[in-house]
Design a protein around this motif. Structure first.
Motif, PDB file in Angstrom:
ATOM      1  N   ARG A 219       4.266   8.764  -2.193  1.00 37.04           N
ATOM      2  CA  ARG A 219       2.950   9.072  -1.653  1.00 37.04           C
ATOM      3  C   ARG A 219       1.928   9.026  -2.790  1.00 37.04           C
ATOM      4  O   ARG A 219       2.109   9.647  -3.826  1.00 37.04           O
ATOM      5  N   GLY A 220       0.836   8.289  -2.565  1.00 38.95           N
ATOM      6  CA  GLY A 220      -0.237   8.228  -3.545  1.00 38.95           C
ATOM      7  C   GLY A 220       0.195   7.629  -4.874  1.00 38.95           C
ATOM      8  O   GLY A 220      -0.202   8.115  -5.938  1.00 38.95           O
ATOM      9  N   ARG A 221       0.993   6.554  -4.816  1.00 35.04           N
ATOM     10  CA  ARG A 221       1.519   5.932  -6.033  1.00 35.04           C
ATOM     11  C   ARG A 221       1.378   4.410  -5.979  1.00 35.04           C
ATOM     12  O   ARG A 221       1.398   3.822  -4.892  1.00 35.04           O
ATOM     13  N   VAL A 222       1.235   3.799  -7.165  1.00 32.54           N
ATOM     14  CA  VAL A 222       1.338   2.339  -7.245  1.00 32.54           C
ATOM     15  C   VAL A 222       2.823   1.992  -7.222  1.00 32.54           C
ATOM     16  O   VAL A 222       3.659   2.703  -7.786  1.00 32.54           O
ATOM     17  N   MET A 223       3.135   0.889  -6.550  1.00 38.38           N
ATOM     18  CA  MET A 223       4.542   0.566  -6.273  1.00 38.38           C
ATOM     19  C   MET A 223       4.982  -0.686  -7.025  1.00 38.38           C
ATOM     20  O   MET A 223       4.296  -1.721  -6.998  1.00 38.38           O
ATOM     21  N   PHE A 224       6.138  -0.580  -7.679  1.00 33.78           N
ATOM     22  CA  PHE A 224       6.756  -1.695  -8.390  1.00 33.78           C
ATOM     23  C   PHE A 224       8.074  -2.039  -7.681  1.00 33.78           C
ATOM     24  O   PHE A 224       9.086  -1.369  -7.894  1.00 33.78           O
ATOM     25  N   PRO A 225       8.085  -3.049  -6.810  1.00 29.42           N
ATOM     26  CA  PRO A 225       9.353  -3.432  -6.169  1.00 29.42           C
ATOM     27  C   PRO A 225      10.362  -3.916  -7.207  1.00 29.42           C
ATOM     28  O   PRO A 225      10.012  -4.621  -8.158  1.00 29.42           O
ATOM     29  N   ILE A 226      11.609  -3.522  -7.018  1.00 32.02           N
ATOM     30  CA  ILE A 226      12.700  -3.955  -7.890  1.00 32.02           C
ATOM     31  C   ILE A 226      13.513  -4.989  -7.130  1.00 32.02           C
ATOM     32  O   ILE A 226      14.003  -4.716  -6.026  1.00 32.02           O
TER      33      ILE A 226
ATOM     34  N   THR B 108      -1.215  -2.359   2.234  1.00 31.24           N
ATOM     35  CA  THR B 108      -1.963  -1.124   2.033  1.00 31.24           C
ATOM     36  C   THR B 108      -2.902  -1.250   0.846  1.00 31.24           C
ATOM     37  O   THR B 108      -4.066  -0.820   0.899  1.00 31.24           O
ATOM     38  N   MET B 109      -2.421  -1.851  -0.238  1.00 34.15           N
ATOM     39  CA  MET B 109      -3.257  -1.999  -1.429  1.00 34.15           C
ATOM     40  C   MET B 109      -4.381  -3.008  -1.218  1.00 34.15           C
ATOM     41  O   MET B 109      -5.492  -2.839  -1.724  1.00 34.15           O
ATOM     42  N   GLN B 110      -4.120  -4.044  -0.453  1.00 33.14           N
ATOM     43  CA  GLN B 110      -5.092  -5.124  -0.304  1.00 33.14           C
ATOM     44  C   GLN B 110      -6.102  -4.886   0.817  1.00 33.14           C
ATOM     45  O   GLN B 110      -7.193  -5.467   0.808  1.00 33.14           O
TER      46      GLN B 110
ATOM     47  N   GLY C  54       2.218  -3.131  -5.155  1.00 30.28           N
ATOM     48  CA  GLY C  54       1.555  -2.536  -4.003  1.00 30.28           C
ATOM     49  C   GLY C  54       1.121  -1.112  -4.264  1.00 30.28           C
ATOM     50  O   GLY C  54       1.151  -0.611  -5.403  1.00 30.28           O
ATOM     51  N   TYR C  55       0.740  -0.443  -3.177  1.00 32.59           N
ATOM     52  CA  TYR C  55       0.272   0.944  -3.272  1.00 32.59           C
ATOM     53  C   TYR C  55       0.646   1.654  -1.979  1.00 32.59           C
ATOM     54  O   TYR C  55       0.649   1.061  -0.894  1.00 32.59           O
ATOM     55  N   THR C  56       0.975   2.942  -2.088  1.00 38.43           N
ATOM     56  CA  THR C  56       1.259   3.747  -0.902  1.00 38.43           C
ATOM     57  C   THR C  56       0.241   4.869  -0.795  1.00 38.43           C
ATOM     58  O   THR C  56      -0.112   5.513  -1.797  1.00 38.43           O
ATOM     59  N   LEU C  57      -0.273   5.082   0.412  1.00 43.59           N
ATOM     60  CA  LEU C  57      -1.327   6.061   0.649  1.00 43.59           C
ATOM     61  C   LEU C  57      -0.878   7.473   0.300  1.00 43.59           C
ATOM     62  O   LEU C  57       0.306   7.810   0.383  1.00 43.59           O
ATOM     63  N   ASP C  58      -1.827   8.287  -0.051  1.00 38.53           N
ATOM     64  CA  ASP C  58      -1.558   9.687  -0.366  1.00 38.53           C
ATOM     65  C   ASP C  58      -1.516  10.483   0.939  1.00 38.53           C
ATOM     66  O   ASP C  58      -2.350  11.358   1.196  1.00 38.53           O
TER      67      ASP C  58
ATOM     68  N   ILE D 122      -7.983   2.669  -5.598  1.00 37.03           N
ATOM     69  CA  ILE D 122      -7.068   3.364  -6.519  1.00 37.03           C
ATOM     70  C   ILE D 122      -5.970   2.415  -7.034  1.00 37.03           C
ATOM     71  O   ILE D 122      -5.849   2.180  -8.236  1.00 37.03           O
ATOM     72  N   GLY D 123      -5.195   1.860  -6.115  1.00 31.82           N
ATOM     73  CA  GLY D 123      -4.061   1.030  -6.536  1.00 31.82           C
ATOM     74  C   GLY D 123      -4.484  -0.265  -7.194  1.00 31.82           C
ATOM     75  O   GLY D 123      -4.070  -0.572  -8.328  1.00 31.82           O
ATOM     76  N   LEU D 124      -5.314  -1.043  -6.505  1.00 35.35           N
ATOM     77  CA  LEU D 124      -5.734  -2.330  -7.054  1.00 35.35           C
ATOM     78  C   LEU D 124      -6.562  -2.146  -8.319  1.00 35.35           C
ATOM     79  O   LEU D 124      -6.429  -2.931  -9.279  1.00 35.35           O
ATOM     80  N   SER D 125      -7.387  -1.114  -8.334  1.00 33.67           N
ATOM     81  CA  SER D 125      -8.199  -0.845  -9.534  1.00 33.67           C
ATOM     82  C   SER D 125      -7.319  -0.539 -10.748  1.00 33.67           C
ATOM     83  O   SER D 125      -7.617  -0.965 -11.874  1.00 33.67           O
ATOM     84  N   TYR D 126      -6.234   0.200 -10.524  1.00 31.97           N
ATOM     85  CA  TYR D 126      -5.318   0.511 -11.633  1.00 31.97           C
ATOM     86  C   TYR D 126      -4.734  -0.770 -12.230  1.00 31.97           C
ATOM     87  O   TYR D 126      -4.718  -0.938 -13.461  1.00 31.97           O
ATOM     88  N   PHE D 127      -4.265  -1.668 -11.373  1.00 27.43           N
ATOM     89  CA  PHE D 127      -3.679  -2.905 -11.883  1.00 27.43           C
ATOM     90  C   PHE D 127      -4.733  -3.783 -12.559  1.00 27.43           C
ATOM     91  O   PHE D 127      -4.421  -4.479 -13.540  1.00 27.43           O
ATOM     92  N   ARG D 128      -5.950  -3.737 -12.056  1.00 29.41           N
ATOM     93  CA  ARG D 128      -7.023  -4.498 -12.704  1.00 29.41           C
ATOM     94  C   ARG D 128      -7.296  -3.929 -14.101  1.00 29.41           C
ATOM     95  O   ARG D 128      -7.518  -4.679 -15.063  1.00 29.41           O
ATOM     96  N   GLU D 129      -7.299  -2.591 -14.217  1.00 26.47           N
ATOM     97  CA  GLU D 129      -7.518  -1.965 -15.522  1.00 26.47           C
ATOM     98  C   GLU D 129      -6.418  -2.331 -16.507  1.00 26.47           C
ATOM     99  O   GLU D 129      -6.669  -2.434 -17.720  1.00 26.47           O
TER     100      GLU D 129
END
Length: 697
Positions: A206-213, A128-130, A159-163, A138-145
């Protein structure tokens, strides 16, 4: 579906048990084997033993034992097939299997199914993010920032999940995953609708960047999610709920990515947040993990201790950071780890500070500013106390409380000297305070123990030991001693205290009595497994000798009797089983459901707890080996004698009881019982004479 036997064998042949176990604990070489603190129970002294030549492990503390497949099953709490797939993936062994259908998933246990659906979700969030416009903008841009590079994003599988309300739900159902499974994995929510009994179903994230544990082996077990828009009705961070596979108190974020670096650097840096771990990892400081926003727990500390005894806690320099550091301090000490603490400049966290000063400067700051717990506590107490002697005394007592948490008495002694130096008091006064606190703890522990003991049956006692032998046996043939006693197989009655399963528990408070005969049965099986094919004299193997001597005698302890039966069946086919036949048994393979128990028993009997020091040979101190034919033959001979003696004693005890109750029997029946008793009494006397033991009255 079932993995073909030839594929199972390829997986086993490719697997190195040292590499497999090293992914979860740090092994240290001792002699020809390797040791570690057991990952299956809490211990301070290593009792976990790995034998690379036999490809097996054994814990002498809790009794866990097996091969590489069994270790993965136990450590990950997964089934046999899933453990084989884990090893196949690790060693690049291809498994030809059909794509799993929903029906296949239903046949798997819940834990395995949850791991599969969580892996699907992780991949879905990555894609979803890629690939989506929203994900990239939104997601990839956040991690780039945040400065994260592609290799870092890939390493942590971000990753990222759609809103949207149900993006994951729709894709999951399209792939064949049930709503029930998605809910159990913590990926969707079910709520009662406003009308009727209808339930609203929607994605948890929903609408969040995802950090797998990830767990230690790299399997995704949960998610942390950060919202990027301002919404007062939504928490900034949202984590997966606890599930069958995820218990947040037992997990450290980044442990999978950090474990090798922790082992190599021999220190673990402990932080609080996801981005702290990721930023330090990208800066080259890879031996770092986070408590994922939860208070540090004993289980998390023990997880670190698998890889290193050294911990440095990195916390923010504000009041909250200091409070968090103090809260975890005593817990780390209590687990026997070596602790240092580092507070960053006020207003900084590891993520911001490493971006501000760079990797090299950050490493230098850690090296120069880290404090041991005494300096850490003392600096705060001394700055607060000033010239107030009562405050100084309170500070000394507080530091001494932390020292009492350390299980190693030598460390406590050394640290008491350090406290005396820092606070400028006599060492004896510090030692006196530590002793006072220890006595107080012991008194409290004694009271707690007494309360527990009141509910325990204290009447059960451990048997005194084994029969002893003091002289060489004669060469008389004893085969006729048991001849003509009965046409039925000779089976003594099972003692009340002998566990039918053959498992002897090791609870510190309640120790069920183990039947003395079981020790001799165990020794007989040990000799068969290790030396069954050895010839005691030309043409006579140990297996042949033992089986002929035990003709029509069955063992009373279930696992030993089962192994004895397997030896008898193999010998009737002209085969003699070896240790390998038991060590490599496949669970649920043809041969019955007891294969795990058989394998465990075989490992116990083939793994010596201690090795003879090489220094003995250097000083020409030689220890006779039981592999020498004369010693082996004598051991087998005495073992058979003791088994028959104990069986005779059991039968005599039964006959004595029958004789006491013989008042209702005819004189002929009483005479028959007495005659049988005297027969076994003569057997007992004869065997005692052969063993050189004291003859019972």
């Amino acid at each position: 579906m079932r993995i073909p036997e030839e594929t199972v064998e390829r997986i086993r042949q490719s697997t190195d048990i040292l590499e497999v176990i090293n992914d979860f604990v740090s092994l240290k070489k001792r002699g020809s084997n390797y040791i570690a603190c057991c990952p299956f129970h809490n211990e301070k002294t290593p009792s976990f033993n790995v034998n690379p030549s036999r490809q097996i492990y054994k814990c002498f503390g809790c009794g866990k034992a097996g091969d590489a497949v069994r270790f993965v099953m136990d450590i990950e709490n997964i089934g046999y097939g899933e453990a084989l797939r884990y090893l196949a993936k690790k060693y690049g062994v291809e498994i030809e299997e059909q794509e799993q259908t929903p029906e296949d998933l239903l046949r798997q246990n819940e834990r395995e199914s949850l791991l599969i659906v969580l892996n699907f979700a992780k991949t879905f969030f990555q894609e979803t993010m890629q690939t989506t416009d929203e994900g990239k903008s939104i997601g990839l841009s956040y991690f780039r920032e945040r400065g994260f590079t592609n290799p870092t994003i890939d390493a942590f599988e971000l990753g990222y999940t759609l809103d949207q309300w149900d993006a994951l739900l729709k894709e999951g159902e399209r792939r064949g995953y049930s709503r029930d499974l998605l809910e159990k994995a913590g990926l969707i929510l079910l709520k009662e609708g406003s009308t009727g009994g209808d339930k609203k179903v929607f994605d948890r994230f929903r609408g969040r960047v995802m950090f797998p544990i990830h767990n230690v082996s790299g399997r995704v077990i949960a998610f942390g999610a950060r919202i990027l828009k301002t919404d007062k009705n939504q928490p900034k961070y949202l984590n997966s709920p606890e599930t069958t596979v995820y218990h947040k108190s037992q997990v450290l974020y980044g442990i999978f990515q950090a474990k090798q670096a922790i082992r190599q650097e021999d220190v673990c840096y402990l932080t609080e947040g996801y981005t702290d771990v990721i930023s330090l990892h990208q800066a080259g400081i890879k031996n770092v993990v986070a408590s994922s926003g939860t208070s540090l727990t004993t289980e998390q500390i023990r997880l670190i201790s698998r890889f290193t005894p050294n911990v440095t806690i990195l916390y923010d320099g504000d009041a909250a950071g200091i409070k968090a550091a103090l809260r975890g301090l005593d817990m780390v000490l209590e687990e026997g780890l070596n602790l240092k603490l580092l507070l960053l400049p006020d207003g900084e966290d590891p993520d911001s500070y490493v971006h501000k000063v760079g990797a090299d400067a950050f490493k230098t700051y850690i090296r120069e500013q880290s404090q041991d717990f005494i300096d850490f506590k003392a600096s705060r107490w001394l700055s607060e106390a000033g010239d107030n002697p009562l405050k100084r005394a309170e500070g000394i007592s507080d530091v001494c409380v932390s020292i009492t948490k350390i299980p190693d008495s030598l460390k406590r002694q050394t640290l008491s000297q350090r406290v005396a130096q820092v606070f400028h008091v006599s060492e004896q006064s510090v030692i006196s305070e530590i002793n006072r606190l220890l006595r107080k703890q012991q008194e409290q522990g004694k009271k707690d123990s007494e309360r527990q003991q009141r509910s325990v049956d204290l009447s059960r006692k451990q048997p005194s030991g084994h029969p002893s032998a003091s002289s060489e046996p004669s060469a008389d043939d004893i085969n006729a001693l048991f001849a003509g006693v009965s046409d039925e197989p000779f089976q003594a009655e099972t003692p009340v205290d002998a566990p039918a399963s053959g498992k002897f528990y090791t609870d510190e408070r309640i120790k069920p009595v183990r039947a003395p005969l079981s020790y001799q049965e165990e020794e007989c099986i040990r000799l068969l497994i290790n030396y069954g094919a050895r010839e005691l004299e030309p043409g006579i193997t140990l297996c042949q000798y033992v089986l002929s001597e035990l003709h029509e005698i069955d063992f009373q302890t279930s696992p030993y009797n089962l192994i004895l039966t397997l030896f008898r069946e193999a010998y009737s086919r002209g085969e003699i089983l070896t240790a390998g036949d038991f060590l490599n048994r496949r669970p649920n393979a043809p041969g019955g459901p007891n294969d795990i128990e058989i394998q465990s028993q075989a490992i116990h009997m083939t793994t010596p707890r201690y090795e003879i020091s090489g220094g003995w040979l250097k000083h020409e101190i030689f220890v006779p080996s039981e592999e020498e034919i004369a010693i082996l033959a004598d051991s087998a001979y005495r073992n058979i004698l003791r088994i028959k003696k104990m069986l005779a004693e059991q039968r005599m005890a039964t006959l004595q009881q029958l004789l006491r109750e013989s008042r209702n029997k005819s004189p002929e029946e009483a005479d028959q019982l007495l005659g049988e008793f005297m027969h076994f009494k003569r057997i007992d006397i004869e065997i005692s004479s052969l063993l050189g033991t004291v003859i019972s009255g």
